[in-house]
Scaffold this active site. Sequence first.
Site, PDB file in Angstrom:
ATOM      1  CB  CYS A  50      36.357  38.179  23.667  1.00 17.76           C
ATOM      2  SG  CYS A  50      36.426  37.903  25.430  1.00 17.76           S
ATOM      3  CG  ASP A  82      38.597  43.252  30.913  1.00 21.87           C
ATOM      4  OD1 ASP A  82      37.660  44.040  31.090  1.00 21.87           O
ATOM      5  OD2 ASP A  82      39.681  43.579  30.404  1.00 21.87           O
ATOM      6  CB  CYS A 123      38.015  41.316  24.906  1.00 24.79           C
ATOM      7  SG  CYS A 123      37.994  40.986  26.677  1.00 24.79           S
ATOM      8  CG  ASP A 124      34.978  43.526  28.804  1.00 29.42           C
ATOM      9  OD1 ASP A 124      35.010  43.509  30.038  1.00 29.42           O
ATOM     10  OD2 ASP A 124      34.360  42.678  28.151  1.00 29.42           O
ATOM     11  CE  LYS A 125      38.276  47.871  29.871  1.00 25.89           C
ATOM     12  NZ  LYS A 125      37.742  46.517  30.035  1.00 25.89           N
ATOM     13  CB  CYS A 195      31.877  37.702  29.402  1.00 28.35           C
ATOM     14  SG  CYS A 195      33.640  37.379  29.664  1.00 28.35           S
ATOM     15  CD  GLU A 447      36.460  44.933  34.204  1.00 27.82           C
ATOM     16  OE1 GLU A 447      36.376  43.685  34.325  1.00 27.82           O
ATOM     17  OE2 GLU A 447      36.041  45.534  33.200  1.00 27.82           O
ATOM     18  CB  SER A 473      33.573  42.728  36.106  1.00 24.87           C
ATOM     19  OG  SER A 473      32.562  41.877  35.670  1.00 24.87           O
TER      20      SER A 473
HETATM   21  C1  LIG Z   1      35.073  39.155  32.761  1.00 28.51           C
HETATM   22  C2  LIG Z   1      33.928  40.087  32.384  1.00 28.51           C
HETATM   23  C3  LIG Z   1      32.636  39.598  32.994  1.00 28.51           C
HETATM   24  O1  LIG Z   1      33.825  40.128  30.978  1.00 28.51           O
HETATM   25  C4  LIG Z   1      34.250  41.519  32.823  1.00 28.51           C
HETATM   26  O2  LIG Z   1      35.524  41.878  32.342  1.00 28.51           O
HETATM   27  C5  LIG Z   1      33.278  42.597  32.399  1.00 28.51           C
HETATM   28  O3  LIG Z   1      33.704  43.768  32.435  1.00 28.51           O
HETATM   29  O4  LIG Z   1      32.106  42.324  32.117  1.00 28.51           O
HETATM   30 MG   LIG Z   2      35.702  43.894  31.809  1.00 28.42          MG
END
Ligand SMILES: CC(C)(O)[C@@H](O)C(=O)O
Ligand SMILES: [Mg+2]
Length: 557
Positions: A50, A82, A123-125, A195, A447, A473
Amino acid sequence: MPDNRRSQAITQGAKRTPNRAMLRAVGFGDGDFDKPIVGIANGFSTITPCNMGLDTLTQCAEHALKTSGAMPQIFGTITVSDGISMGTEGMKYSLVSREVIADSIETAVQAESMDGVIAIGGCDKNMPGAVIALARMNVPAIFVYGGTIKPGHYRGRDLTIVSAFEAVGQYTAHRIDEQELLEVERHACPGAGSCGGMYTANTMSSAIEAMGLSLPHSSTMAAEDEEKRISAARSAEALVEAIKKQILPRDLITRKALENAVSVVMAVGGSTNAVLHLLAIAHAAEVDFCIDDFEAIRARVPVLCDLKPSGRYVTTDLHQAGGIPQVMKMLLDHDLLHGDCLTISGQTVAETLQDIPTQPRPDQDVIRPWDHPVYAQGHLAILKGNLSPEGSVAKISGIKNPVITGPARVFNSEEACMAAILERKIQPGDVVVIRYEGPQGGPGMREMLSPTSALIGEGLGDSVGLITDGRFSGGTYGMVVGHVAPEAFAGGVIGLVEEGDSITIDAHQRLLQLNVTEEELVHRRTTWQPPAPRYTRGVLAKYAKLVSSASRGAVTD
Ligand SMILES: CC(C)(O)[C@@H](O)C(=O)O
Ligand SMILES: [Mg+2]
């Protein structure tokens, strides 16, 4: 440039000679001390795909700031992955990293009296962490998303990271062999980017674009495409203009803007994490917005996009079909978006959408026509009942069995639950309970993608319910309810559930109920004790002492 610049605190007057001396060492010259100082919060890292491309975006932004008459100052923020930490103790640091990212951006920008900031995350956070910082500081700012990963390809189908998680369950159920499991691993993630389904990273990038904090179309661009680099430079230019106009994050992060963000999240079928993160962003911006506000929006906004995890397409397909502006235009035309909200460019939302078609292109079907939505109402529901008086979160659309009552299968950790699933000990009709995985009790509110994907992989996604005080997730779907509050560690009813108890998950009534008498619960409470904290030192111990209920966004201040 306004002469009340914050950075004058370190650049103006004889007493700031030493400060300027050090700034000269990092590249300032005689004429530079009257320019705005703009921080670039650079989330570059190679610990996750990411964030792999963020350094290039930082350099594009840095160059554009200089040519726009500003002085860039680059600093780093952390990230965790994640997907790579999923299913391990390390995932407990994931939600914690949201606060670390927010605190690190706030610390750097405030310490050096910067006049503006570009936050670049992948990434997510990274997304909610950055926006929490921007909302706290209220200094002119823009967000730049690292970009989505492109889909992998194998045997004629698009793969994402969730394909790999689900393959684990398919393999244990002997639905695929070892060679296919290896090929999915080899092909699921083809390069840089977050992702690729409408999972949490793409959900939050879309929500940020909906709030006007990033440039139109930027939230669905692929990390590896040239347009993402051009967009980073344009973002830097837009920020310099925003500094001149003194457009502040809290001018953008208003209640109406948060409602716009929730509407877009519903329309794209986004991640349950958006509930947690938008509550935390509202808290940081001091906007009155609570978990009950999601239901009113869910009831009126359709799911317009056919996107993974439960749909067919990935975010690059959404981008090609017109991206978030196309979705927003359709919502605006049906009075489901506040067009008068301000955006980072100084235009209103409606002005940014004026050239967007009112209907999606007929040659694509990732964005459905208004009168043929994927689902007539939103998918993210807040469930309440004696198990979750403060609330819990579920994706309720597209479920084959929207009401399930079954025997509780109780696990005090994700690992114990995963072992039972992989040993085929979970049966159709069961309601799996994973507890002591909440913000305080985990700590860190992991998650639960591994167990939910394993259930899908074993073909139990339609017949097994799962509830947890942890979270999910963006890749999770099925009859699953997360963010159960109060959490077990805090004395919530989920901590009183016993193996075999009857539990009802009712998506129609948005109900989460333990079918045990009040008297029995009172009796059980007399013998319940919170377990000893799992961590007594370091990051997780500090977090567990500070973190609030998930129903308030799991905030720490
Ligand atoms: C691994 C993922 C799918 O990125 C997950 O961490 C999410 O929260 O979507
Ligand atoms: Mg996540």
